[in-house]
Every structure is written in structure tokens, then in C-alpha cells.
Design an enzyme around this catalytic site. Structure first.
Site: not given
Ligand code: GUN
Length: 283
Positions: A53, A97, A120
Site C-alpha cells: 500500500k 488493516q 475501505d
Molecule cells: N484485510 C484483508 N483485506 C482487507 C481490506 O480490504 N481492508 C482492510 N482494512 N483489511 C483487510
């Protein structure tokens, strides 16, 4: 023989567009989109996502911060961080996350992130907006799937769309987005009777159940579009999707590979949401 939907190439194309838009937006407003990523604990897979990211932010010209907190972080500490980021002018998007360590309350944290910074699209306000079709952000994975379909020139309107999986992150919002695109949508899950029969009706099949190589050629209609959201690790360490590529590919008209299909799109859509959040600030 199916056409392979190249998620890496489509993702690179969208990132180039985001980079260009970001530069134009920064020139016009003096604002650089900013993303904060929070990770608690030391899950290796999560650490890889977070690193990717940050790299993606650099690539499109965003400002980014990452917070790597120890496993024993308390709710009070995490909430204090979210509150600080909610009030930080440089930060337009906040991503915490998941999964969080067991002692932390995921729901409370999701609810605490300001809906305007919820890139998200997990906050109930954003989930509700998606339901009524009046949204700013779309959850990254389903949004990525829609881009793959759209940019491959596949029409959704009037098609039989079968989504297998009903998670809040993928299945449910995916069904809603296909519905907004005028698909006829069926959502299947572990209690669905005769799953194979329902899957065989699909013009567009979205596989999101997290079981390696589960969908085989006999479950797919000739000419179907098959989108594989699965990301499973085989015993031999190899990455594989929910779809048994070898038996499905000869029947499908289009198919996404794993890796290199839906996966690369997810972070790209996060970048899109962060740019949208920054733009919304000046609207
Ligand atoms: N963990 C796995 N996929 C995601 C996601 O798309 N967003 C977040 N915040 N955590 C994740």
C-alpha cells in the site's frame, strides 16, 4: 479457450490515470491526497499488504503514513490514534488493516473512523450509501471486480450474475454493485442447496468463498465470465484461487487468473478511494 483478464495490466492503466488526476488536482488546489495505514501485530501477510500500500501511494504521488503498532496495543491507544488521524488535515483516507488481534474490537474501530475518511467503505454509513446507490467509496475488492468486467468490455445488464460468498467485505457489496449495473443477481453461500446447479446458470460467476480450486468445469456454463476472488495458499506453498483454472478455463469466455487477476486491483481501488476522499474535501 477463455480470454484471460489481465488484472496487472488493467491495474497499471488505472494507476496511471490516478497519477495523472492526482497531479492535476494538486496543481489546482495545492492538496496532495494522504493515506494513513494502521497495522497492529506482526501477521506477515498483513505486513506485506501494508508495504504494498505504501509503495502504491508513492507510485501515484500520494502522501502516506504507516503506523505499525505492537500486538499488545490497547483499545484506548488505537482509538486515540484513529481520533488523531480523523482530525489530521494531511490525511484523507484511513485504513486499519484487518484482522485485528483478538482483544481489540474491530467493529468499534470501524465505527470510529470518520465516514469521510473510510477508504475501505466498511463504516455503516458507507455500507448504507452503497445499498441505496448513492456512494462516495466502494469497497476495494468488489470495486476492482467491476473495473475488470467493465474494462474487458463485458456487459452486465440483463445477465445472470451468481456471487458465491456473502462476506461484508466482498460477497454482499459485490452483489449490490452487480445489481446497480442491472445484473440479475443470485447470492450463494454454504447453505445453498445444489450450488453447482445455481452456478451453471451464471453468465457471470464471482467466486469468493476462500476454498482452493473449489469451482470445477462441471459447475460452469459454456461461455461464462468467471471472476476468481479467492487467494488461497496450497500445501506446497503455491498461491491459488477458488477456481480450478485447468478445468474451468476451457469452458469460460473470460477468466481471471490467480495471481494476477483481482488481487492487483484491490490496492489500486484503495488509491482511487483516497483520491476521491481528497477531492471531496474541497467540494
Ligand atoms: N484485510 C484483508 N483485506 C482487507 C481490506 O480490504 N481492508 C482492510 N482494512 N483489511 C483487510
Amino acid at each position: 479457450m477463455a480470454k484471460i483478464i489481465d488484472g496487472k495490466a488493467i491495474s497499471a492503466q488505472i494507476r496511471a490515470e490516478i497519477k495523472e488526476e492526482t497531479a492535476a488536482f494538486a496543481k489546482e488546489t495545492g492538496i496532495t491526497p494522504g493515506l494513513a495505514v494502521i497495522i497492529v501485530g506482526t501477521d506477515p501477510a498483513s505486513q506485506v499488504y501494508v508495504r504494498n500500500k505504501r509503495r502504491a501511494c508513492d507510485e501515484v504521488g500520494f502522501y502516506s503514513e504507516s503506523y505499525e503498532l505492537p500486538e499488545e496495543t490497547t483499545m484506548e491507544e488505537l482509538i486515540a490514534l484513529v481520533d488523531k488521524l480523523n482530525g489530521d488535515e494531511k490525511i484523507h483516507g484511513i485504513l486499519c488493516q484487518l484482522p485485528l488481534p483478538k482483544h481489540l474490537d474491530e467493529k468499534e474501530i470501524i465505527n470510529r473512523i470518520s465516514p469521510e475518511k473510510d477508504v475501505d467503505a466498511f463504516h455503516p454509513v458507507n455500507v448504507g450509501k452503497i445499498m441505496i446507490g448513492d456512494y462516495d467509496f466502494l469497497p476495494c475488492t468488489p470495486a476492482g471486480v467491476m473495473q475488470l468486467i467493465k474494462r474487458s468490455g463485458i456487459e452486465v445488464a440483463g445477465k445472470e450474475c451468481v456471487v458465491v460468498g456473502r462476506s461484508n467485505i466482498v460477497g454482499k457489496p459485490q452483489a449490490m454493485l452487480l445489481l446497480h449495473a442491472n445484473g440479475t443477481v443470485t447470492v450463494c453461500h454454504s447453505r445453498t442447496k445444489d450450488l453447482a446447479e445455481v452456478c451453471r446458470r451464471a453468465d457471470i460467476l464471482v467466486a469468493a468463498i476462500g476454498k482452493a480450486d473449489f469451482f470445477t468445469g462441471d459447475m460452469v456454463k459454456e461461455g461464462a465470465v468467471v471472476i476468481d476472488v479467492g487467494m488461497n495458499r496450497r500445501a506446497d506453498g503455491k498461491l491459488t484461487g477458488d477456481v480450478d483454472f485447468a478445468s474451468v478455463e476451457p469452458k469460460a469466455s473470460y477468466i481471471t487468473p490467480v495471481p494476477g487477476g483481482v488481487g492487483p486491483m484491490t490496492i489500486t481501488m484503495l488509491m482511487q478511494n483516497t483520491l476521491t476522499a481528497a477531492k471531496r474535501r474541497v467540494r
